[in-house]
Design a protein around this motif. Structure first.
Motif, short mmCIF file in Angstrom:
data_model
loop_
_atom_site.label_atom_id
_atom_site.label_comp_id
_atom_site.label_asym_id
_atom_site.label_seq_id
_atom_site.Cartn_x
_atom_site.Cartn_y
_atom_site.Cartn_z
N LYS A 133 -32.71 48.95 -70.74
CA LYS A 133 -33.01 47.55 -71.54
C LYS A 133 -33.93 46.71 -71.35
N SER A 134 -34.33 46.40 -69.72
CA SER A 134 -35.39 45.47 -69.49
C SER A 134 -36.57 46.11 -69.94
N GLN A 135 -36.98 47.40 -69.63
CA GLN A 135 -38.02 48.06 -69.96
C GLN A 135 -38.54 47.98 -71.41
N SER A 136 -37.30 48.30 -72.36
CA SER A 136 -37.49 48.49 -73.82
C SER A 136 -37.80 46.92 -74.33
N LEU A 137 -37.33 45.85 -73.80
CA LEU A 137 -37.37 44.50 -74.27
C LEU A 137 -39.03 44.03 -74.08
N ILE A 138 -39.41 44.57 -72.78
CA ILE A 138 -41.11 44.11 -72.51
C ILE A 138 -41.83 44.78 -73.36
N ALA A 139 -41.80 46.09 -73.54
CA ALA A 139 -42.41 46.98 -74.42
C ALA A 139 -42.48 46.20 -75.76
N ALA A 140 -41.15 45.76 -76.38
CA ALA A 140 -41.27 45.25 -77.69
C ALA A 140 -41.80 43.94 -77.83
#
Length: 316
Positions: A133-140
């Motif tokens: 979730k954290s990596q996905s949010l940063i990328a988004a």
């Protein structure tokens, strides 16, 4: 004092328009992909509908022979014929859906002729999302054009506020006017000499000075207005970040659920195929009933639809 700011503002507006273009292009790309996967799923559903028609036609032939031999009754024959027509209507609906999606894809891609869309690889899954979730949010947040556009609007608004307040500062203008003229002939004489040439040139260099002594507070109020506008833009930026975070969480939850649905739908499909095979053999042996075959055939259609929809949802 305003000139450098005006150049920076124009440059950032150009960059923002480029981001808007890329955002619209990306939206069109994702729309085209979604329609493309819908086309692939429709082609799979058409194959499924044709298989269902083949089974129904075999069942109709079987019960027509039974009816002629007095083994079956007319009600059972009518039921299998009704199922056959139902399968044919289902096939027509799937074909209509396929053509509708193909036309939508041609429109988005601006194609004037029909293209061949292969569906051989629809059942295969090549891409897996391995980020938390954290990596996905940063990328988004890093890749969102919507955020980039909104952030750029804040920067532009700040510079426009500085540009307005700079109007209170004095300005200096250097100018240079140069002119040249040529005339043939003479004036004020009775017999002018047309071969005579008269040339005049002038050059004026000057320096202008301008200062705004009093404007009734107009410049300051316009400045404060843009500063307040910045607060509104920053609030909108925060709302977008909150929405993106919610979308990421929802999509990851949905993604996890879809992966489980694919496995369950695949098992359901295998069970339904085995059940139909056993049911048809029981019917041939005189142990099964026509109603049993129709019910299991309906279960098979549902299972195949669930599996195709699960694959499409995963790819989208």
């Amino acid at each position: 004092p305003k000139r450098k700011l005006e150049i920076k503002i124009a440059k950032e507006k150009l960059e923002n328009l480029n981001n808007i273009f890329k955002s619209n292009l990306e939206d069109l790309y994702f729309q085209a992909l979604e329609i493309y996967f819908s086309i692939l799923s429709s082609k799979q559903e058409i194959k499924m509908a044709n298989q269902s028609i083949e089974i129904s036609e075999l069942t109709v032939n079987e019960f027509e022979n039974r009816f002629k031999n007095g083994i079956s009754n007319k009600l059972e024959l009518l039921e299998v014929k009704t199922q056959l027509n139902r399968d044919k209507i289902n096939l027509l609906n799937k074909i209509d859906k396929l053509e509708f999606n193909k036309n939508r894809l041609y429109e988005i891609l601006n194609l004037n002729k029909e293209i061949n869309i292969k569906d051989d690889q629809f059942s295969y899954i090549y891409n897996i999302w391995n980020f938390n979730k954290s990596q996905s949010l940063i990328a988004a947040l890093e890749n969102s054009y919507e955020l980039k556009i909104k952030q750029k609007n804040i920067d532009i608004n700040k510079k426009e506020a500085l540009s307005i307040i700079s109007s209170k500062k004095p300005t200096f203008s250097i100018y240079n006017n140069f002119s040249i003229s040529t005339a043939n002939g003479e004036t004020g004489v009775t017999e002018p000499n047309y071969s005579k040439i008269t040339k005049n040139n002038s050059n004026t260099v000057g320096l202008k000075f301008n200062v705004n002594l009093f404007d009734g507070g107009n410049i300051r109020q316009n400045y404060l207005s843009l500063i307040e506008r910045n607060k509104e833009l920053e609030s909108e930026l925060n709302l977008i970040k909150i929405r993106i975070k919610k979308e990421i969480i929802d999509k990851l939850t949905q993604y996890k659920s879809i992966k489980r649905k694919i496995v369950l739908a695949k098992d359901q499909l295998n069970f339904a195929k085995q059940s139909l095979d056993i049911s048809l053999k029981r019917l041939e042996a005189g142990l099964g009933t026509q109603r049993e075959v129709l019910n299991i055939q309906g279960d098979l259609i549902d299972a195949e639809t669930n599996f195709i929809e699960s694959l499409k949802a995963y790819k989208i």
